[in-house]
Write an enzyme that holds these catalytic residues in place. Structure first.
Site, mmCIF file in Angstrom:
data_model
loop_
_atom_site.group_PDB
_atom_site.id
_atom_site.type_symbol
_atom_site.label_atom_id
_atom_site.label_comp_id
_atom_site.label_asym_id
_atom_site.label_seq_id
_atom_site.Cartn_x
_atom_site.Cartn_y
_atom_site.Cartn_z
ATOM 1 N N SER A 175 36.286 35.822 44.065
ATOM 2 C CA SER A 175 36.612 36.581 43.231
ATOM 3 C C SER A 175 36.081 36.008 41.936
ATOM 4 C CB SER A 175 38.153 37.058 43.485
ATOM 5 O OG SER A 175 38.835 35.527 43.183
ATOM 6 N N LYS A 176 36.254 37.658 41.433
ATOM 7 C CA LYS A 176 35.723 37.288 40.048
ATOM 8 C C LYS A 176 36.495 36.117 39.129
ATOM 9 C CE LYS A 176 33.736 41.203 38.665
ATOM 10 N NZ LYS A 176 34.395 42.265 39.350
ATOM 11 N N ARG A 177 37.766 35.719 39.473
ATOM 12 C CA ARG A 177 38.643 34.904 39.268
ATOM 13 C C ARG A 177 38.143 33.528 39.320
ATOM 14 N NH1 ARG A 177 42.149 32.942 41.936
ATOM 15 N NH2 ARG A 177 41.943 34.192 44.227
ATOM 16 N N GLY A 232 35.027 32.477 39.132
ATOM 17 C CA GLY A 232 33.738 32.153 38.168
ATOM 18 C C GLY A 232 32.945 32.780 38.855
#
Ligand code: GLU
Length: 479
Positions: free
Chosen positions: A246-248, A250
């Site tokens: 996920s975006k977390r 990166g």
């Protein structure tokens, strides 16, 4: 009569939704499809699933096309736009209606909601059961209707999946899904199947987040009497912490990897290994991947991104890449990283240094650090740390070395022998000579081997840099 078994040529596709950057998972799925088709003399197609007008953008499509091009995943034919096939999708919905495998449903949104609420209250399944499924057409009102597929009411649907094995879904868990909305627009479930069929797709290799869709999509194949594709639903990619990417975490987009300085060949190698394996092989080239790639090699559990492994694979690829290819990769990396292109002289210096540095880096950016000595020009201004090696004694040794360098044959062993001889005469270790050489040639304390640098710089430049250092005088008091 002998039954000739002619196996159909393989056709695979990648069907990304153009709603942002090119996700690394999409790149991996594209690669698997490309490897599977290309390794079998088959075709690999691209379809942009752009029916969600609000979220689809041209920029996202461009990013997908650029990501594919960077990875070297060439495709056959024109890129298909799903939205442009809407009339064809509607035509198929009408054909299903005509054959009786679908029906007109006049239920309104409110009626469907009321059905669900009642079902919830009574603890029944909330899957909508339309009262119109078996209604006499005589009773049809003159009102807008959706077209729903007639799902079987009992029995089971088995998805024969090349990765997951046989996945059984109870048919009473499949609703009569809408294929054409009352406004005449096709649903995604219909569009995917019609497009895959029309594009002649034989193998659907995609993320296992679509596994549930497969059972529903099979309804359309059955309704139309079309042959099913071979399914292979691959586990998603997880981050290093084992959680879904996920975006977390990166680094979600292919362009992030370009900007980090991984060459495309390395990325292709690493992505191929992300969820697929061929024995213990970690580092391989594309020809090997094409030869080896097969569906049974795909694992059932999610692959984890592992940057240490990626670095290792990347380093191995950089070491083996021809210098010209590396120069192209460096330019692509600089563009992606938002860095100015190299000046001609810098590029020449880098290229000259590549043979001695490419065996000991991980990413493309590391090359520039190692090639710094060849990319800068005289006068070399030593870093403060490097000046320590340029005291009076050291300059005297350099002075003694200079005429020998004038006369030495310019090969690595001969140069090392010259320096070793002078060190020995003075009862010094080779390091005592290497340090001032390093400081005068590169102005730094951490560089490639001094003799390698000399080979890259050549006799004239080497002597000029040493002479500069001697003429500048001691930068540091002798101890
Ligand atoms: N558009 C879907 C996605 O981006 C892929 C659908 C499919 O492969 O069938 O996840």
């Amino acid at each position: 009569m002998v039954n000739a078994l002619v196996s159909a040529p393989v056709v695979t596709r990648i069907a990304p939704s153009p709603t942002g950057f090119m996700h690394v998972g999409t790149a991996r799925t594209a690669l698997f499809n490309w490897l599977y088709a290309r390794g079998r003399g088959g075709r690999f197609l691209i379809r942009i699933e752009d029916t969600d007008k609000a979220r689809s953008t041209q920029a996202a499509t461009d990013a997908i096309v650029a990501g594919m091009a960077w990875l070297g995943l060439d495709h056959d034919g024109e890129i298909v736009s799903q939205a442009e096939q809407a009339d064809r999708h509607a035509e198929v919905a009408q054909a299903m209606l005509a054959s009786g495998s679908a029906y007109k449903c006049f239920a309104t949104q409110e009626e469907i909601e009321a059905f669900r609420e009642a079902a919830r209250a009574e603890g029944r399944s909330t899957l909508f059961r339309s009262p119109w499924r078996d209604a006499d057409p005589e009773t049809h009102p003159n009102a807008p209707y959706a077209i729903r597929v007639k799902a079987p009411l009992d029995g089971e649907t088995v998805i024969k999946d090349e990765v997951q094995g046989d996945v059984t879904v109870r048919n009473d868990q499949l609703d009569d899904m809408i294929v054409l909305r009352s406004d005449g627009t096709p649903t995604y479930m219909l569009a995917v199947v019609v497009d895959d069929h029309d594009m002649g797709v034989t193998h659907v290799i995609r993320g296992d987040d679509h596994l549930n869709n497969a059972a529903r999509q099979m309804l359309v194949y059955r309704a139309m009497g079309w042959p099913l594709p071979v399914y292979a639903h691959i586990p998603l990619i997880h981050g290093e912490d084992g959680k879904k990417l996920s975006k977390r975490h990166g680094a979600l987009g292919v362009e992030d990897y370009v900007a980090m300085g991984y060459p495309a060949t390395a990325m292709r190698n690493y992505l191929a290994r992300l969820g697929w394996s061929h024995g213990d092989d970690e580092v391989f080239d594309t020809d090997q991947a094409l030869e080896w790639f097969d569906l049974p090699g795909i694992g059932k559990s999610p692959a984890r991104l592992d940057f240490k492994k990626l670095d290792h694979v990347s380093g191995q690829h950089i070491a083996q890449m021809p210098d010209g290819d590396l120069m192209v990769a460096v330019s692509q990396w600089r563009v992606a990283a938002g860095l100015a292109p190299l000046q001609d002289a810098e590029a020449d210096g880098l290229e000259a240094a590549l043979p001695i540095i490419k065996g000991s880096v991980k990413k493309l950016g590391d090359l520039l650090d190692k090639a710094h000595f060849a990319m800068t020009s005289r006068p070399i201004v030593p870093e403060p740390k490097a000046t320590k090696a340029l005291d009076a004694t050291a300059l005297e040794i350099l002075g003694e070395l200079t005429p020998h360098l004038h006369n030495a044959s310019w090969d690595r062993d001969a140069l090392e022998a010259v320096a070793a001889r002078i060190a020995e005469e003075r009862g010094l270790g080779l390091g005592k000579i290497a340090a001032p050489l390093r400081a005068s040639l590169a102005g730094r304390t951490a560089t490639p081997s001094v003799f390698d640098m000399m080979m890259v710089l050549g006799r004239d430049e080497t002597l000029a840099r040493i002479t500069d250092a001697i003429e500048a005088g001691p930068r540091h008091a002798s101890v």
